[in-house]
Design an enzyme around this catalytic site. Sequence first.
Site, PDB file in Angstrom:
ATOM      1  N   LYS A   1       0.836  -1.198   0.000  1.00  9.28           N
ATOM      2  CA  LYS A   1       0.000   0.000   0.000  1.00  9.28           C
ATOM      3  C   LYS A   1       0.872   1.250   0.000  1.00  9.28           C
ATOM      4  O   LYS A   1       0.696   2.145  -0.806  1.00  9.28           O
ATOM      5  CB  LYS A   1      -0.919  -0.028   1.229  1.00  9.28           C
ATOM      6  CG  LYS A   1      -1.814   1.161   1.361  1.00  9.28           C
ATOM      7  CD  LYS A   1      -2.777   1.001   2.531  1.00  9.28           C
ATOM      8  CE  LYS A   1      -3.499   2.313   2.789  1.00  9.28           C
ATOM      9  NZ  LYS A   1      -4.452   2.213   3.883  1.00  9.28           N
TER      10      LYS A   1
ATOM     11  N   ARG B   1      -5.234  -4.676   6.004  1.00  6.65           N
ATOM     12  CA  ARG B   1      -5.819  -5.965   6.388  1.00  6.65           C
ATOM     13  C   ARG B   1      -7.241  -6.129   5.876  1.00  6.65           C
ATOM     14  O   ARG B   1      -7.852  -7.169   6.075  1.00  6.65           O
ATOM     15  CB  ARG B   1      -5.754  -6.127   7.911  1.00  6.65           C
ATOM     16  CG  ARG B   1      -6.347  -4.994   8.707  1.00  6.65           C
ATOM     17  CD  ARG B   1      -5.947  -5.088  10.176  1.00  6.65           C
ATOM     18  NE  ARG B   1      -6.415  -3.958  10.979  1.00  6.65           N
ATOM     19  CZ  ARG B   1      -5.779  -2.801  11.117  1.00  6.65           C
ATOM     20  NH1 ARG B   1      -4.641  -2.605  10.465  1.00  6.65           N
ATOM     21  NH2 ARG B   1      -6.258  -1.850  11.893  1.00  6.65           N
TER      22      ARG B   1
ATOM     23  N   GLU C   1      -4.613  -6.787  14.835  1.00  8.08           N
ATOM     24  CA  GLU C   1      -4.120  -5.460  14.465  1.00  8.08           C
ATOM     25  C   GLU C   1      -5.258  -4.436  14.612  1.00  8.08           C
ATOM     26  O   GLU C   1      -5.018  -3.260  14.855  1.00  8.08           O
ATOM     27  CB  GLU C   1      -3.566  -5.470  13.031  1.00  8.08           C
ATOM     28  CG  GLU C   1      -2.574  -4.362  12.767  1.00  8.08           C
ATOM     29  CD  GLU C   1      -1.795  -4.524  11.475  1.00  8.08           C
ATOM     30  OE1 GLU C   1      -0.596  -4.858  11.511  1.00  8.08           O
ATOM     31  OE2 GLU C   1      -2.397  -4.314  10.393  1.00  8.08           O
TER      32      GLU C   1
ATOM     33  N   HIS D   1      -5.210 -33.301  17.512  1.00  9.02           N
ATOM     34  CA  HIS D   1      -4.092 -34.121  17.973  1.00  9.02           C
ATOM     35  C   HIS D   1      -2.941 -33.259  18.467  1.00  9.02           C
ATOM     36  O   HIS D   1      -1.814 -33.735  18.591  1.00  9.02           O
ATOM     37  CB  HIS D   1      -3.641 -35.051  16.839  1.00  9.02           C
ATOM     38  CG  HIS D   1      -4.743 -35.966  16.406  1.00  9.02           C
ATOM     39  ND1 HIS D   1      -4.947 -37.210  16.959  1.00  9.02           N
ATOM     40  CD2 HIS D   1      -5.746 -35.785  15.517  1.00  9.02           C
ATOM     41  CE1 HIS D   1      -6.011 -37.767  16.407  1.00  9.02           C
ATOM     42  NE2 HIS D   1      -6.526 -36.923  15.533  1.00  9.02           N
TER      43      HIS D   1
ATOM     44  N   LYS E   1       9.535  -0.886  14.390  1.00  8.21           N
ATOM     45  CA  LYS E   1      10.118  -0.511  13.084  1.00  8.21           C
ATOM     46  C   LYS E   1      11.170   0.587  13.276  1.00  8.21           C
ATOM     47  O   LYS E   1      12.254   0.535  12.701  1.00  8.21           O
ATOM     48  CB  LYS E   1       9.030   0.021  12.142  1.00  8.21           C
ATOM     49  CG  LYS E   1       8.073  -1.011  11.619  1.00  8.21           C
ATOM     50  CD  LYS E   1       7.141  -0.329  10.602  1.00  8.21           C
ATOM     51  CE  LYS E   1       5.930  -1.165  10.289  1.00  8.21           C
ATOM     52  NZ  LYS E   1       4.945  -0.479   9.468  1.00  8.21           N
TER      53      LYS E   1
HETATM   54  O1  F6P Z   1       3.333  -2.921   9.765  1.00 10.61           O
HETATM   55  C1  F6P Z   1       1.978  -3.187   9.671  1.00 10.61           C
HETATM   56  C2  F6P Z   1       1.456  -2.849   8.316  1.00 10.61           C
HETATM   57  O2  F6P Z   1       1.358  -1.478   8.173  1.00 10.61           O
HETATM   58  C3  F6P Z   1       0.118  -3.521   8.066  1.00 10.61           C
HETATM   59  O3  F6P Z   1      -0.941  -2.826   8.596  1.00 10.61           O
HETATM   60  C4  F6P Z   1       0.116  -3.624   6.589  1.00 10.61           C
HETATM   61  O4  F6P Z   1      -0.844  -4.541   6.131  1.00 10.61           O
HETATM   62  C5  F6P Z   1       1.538  -4.064   6.348  1.00 10.61           C
HETATM   63  O5  F6P Z   1       2.299  -3.335   7.278  1.00 10.61           O
HETATM   64  C6  F6P Z   1       2.069  -3.856   4.956  1.00 10.61           C
HETATM   65  O6  F6P Z   1       2.012  -2.509   4.565  1.00 10.61           O
HETATM   66  P1  F6P Z   1       2.182  -2.109   3.066  1.00 10.61           P
HETATM   67  O7  F6P Z   1       1.080  -2.722   2.276  1.00 10.61           O
HETATM   68  O8  F6P Z   1       2.151  -0.617   3.049  1.00 10.61           O
HETATM   69  O9  F6P Z   1       3.521  -2.635   2.588  1.00 10.61           O
END
Ligand code: F6P
Length: 544
Positions: free
Chosen positions: A208, A269, A354, A385, A505
């Site tokens: 994204k 998500r 999340e 199991h 991060k």
């Molecule tokens: O670090 C969490 C996050 O921001 C998630 O919410 C998201 O799905 C993932 O990282 C990947 O983000 P991107 O699609 O921007 O690479």
Amino acid sequence: MNPTVPIDLPEWRALRTHREDMLATRLRDLFAADPERGPKMSFEAAGLYFDFSKNHADASTVRLLHDLARAAGLRERIDAMFAGDRINTTEDRSVLHVALRAPRDASIVVDGVDVVPGVHEVLDRCADFADRVRSGDWTGHTGARIRHVVNLGIGGSDLGPAMCVEALRHYADRDIDVRFVSNVDGTHLAEAVRDLDPAATLFVVCSKTFTTLETLANARSARDWLCAALGEDAVAKHFVAVSTNAEAVSAFGIDTANMFGFWDWVGGRYSVGSAVGLSLMLAIGPSGFREFLAGFRAMDEHFFTAPFPRNAPVVMGMLRVWYGSFLDCASHAVLPYDQYLARFPAYLQQLDMESNGKRVTREGTDVQWHTGAVVWGEPGTNGQHAFFQLLHQGTRIVPCDFLGFCRSLNPGGDHHDQLMANLFAQAEALAFGKSADDVRAEGVPEELVAHKTFPGNRPSTLILAEELTPRTLGCLIALYEHAVFVAGSVWNIHSFDQWGVELGKQLARRIAPELTAEAEPELAHDSSTNALIHRYRALRRGGA
Ligand code: F6P
């Protein structure tokens, strides 16, 4: 009384009182008191059958939970989400994954712009691209047909499509092998491409933001792997991107003509129904993907229109609130009795944890009640199991969702009937157990009676569908998306941001150069972290 603080609501207090009654009530007694309890607490929604009867709830619980939902403003929250209001206030965004599956003739206006035509424009471009790859019209740099698709993404840009490709393998074109690489651990990419022919491999870089460290590291290494075999010019035919960030896509070297966009109002998500599902579309084809979206849509419509007591996501979400905040259940198991759904629990972990793993209210005050539970699970019968021992006889109560299908996609022998017999048996055993008297009646020696007794009274919801199809899967995903929203709304937390992932991060960005610096760095972490970094530096190249 502050209506945004759920524990201040009289409806919350009524449930606290009711909790005491329910702690003294056993599922066995509830069933004995009402011979019709099973059918009464079951209903169909969007083609799925829900049996809620094996939950720790009686008619009063259900009524009180719905009273709470209403008092917490759930109806208004649902309306606001579907209308495109900026309910994600910490990121100042609308939350419109429902627009991803809106029909062409729908209209959802955000900031004066109807977003639906844009959704379909991207879906059409994805469909056109998928058709070209699947038909062999889109070839690699050498003219070779694409046989392998590798999705490079992480979190929502990986778990959704990865889970769905696995879930819908039955419907996939077996001539296209779709793989997923997410981990920054180089092993993931190395093993994924080890047996691939670069000339026949297409990478879908899915991010994204297009700034995610793991995805960009994998994309750079994948590009090196490809270019080492085919040269720099090959990138154009072997890399496409799914992103909201055209500038970064272009800076990486991918032509934005080969980029499929989406929008900031889609959370990672919640994005598998957008272009993020491109690798799924490549696997099952555009018509399968449309069916998949139709399943989401059916559940969206149900969620938006059904009265709360017969609204499956509302009931599921309110049960999450009941178990988490009133009955102190810290985890929730999702147990699909279908091997194709092996990754469904992992997918739900991100969706739920999340979203609802939050410790402050929407107003930023500390919550005084438990919010999201730990979500986990494995497909049945494997889990039986492994960890079912704890579900049956452990000291912690773990509410379970059982998922099953009436018809197998791989009928043969008596596998499916055995599978389903186990599903029904587990839900029954958890609910009703086996008393010490019953154990004694079997002639079990007294010293073993306690060990062989099953307390029962362990709650579960059973979701039964006819068959696992793209539509059913879309329906199931939307069900959980909305259930998570319901619980988050009543808890008055922000379900659509994820600030909790940021600190790690930031620290990793600070630590990475400290691991590789030529000169011994001045470390200013705590003594544990400092020592670990020193040790790693000393040993990372096989040093003493
Ligand atoms: O670090 C969490 C996050 O921001 C998630 O919410 C998201 O799905 C993932 O990282 C990947 O983000 P991107 O699609 O921007 O690479």
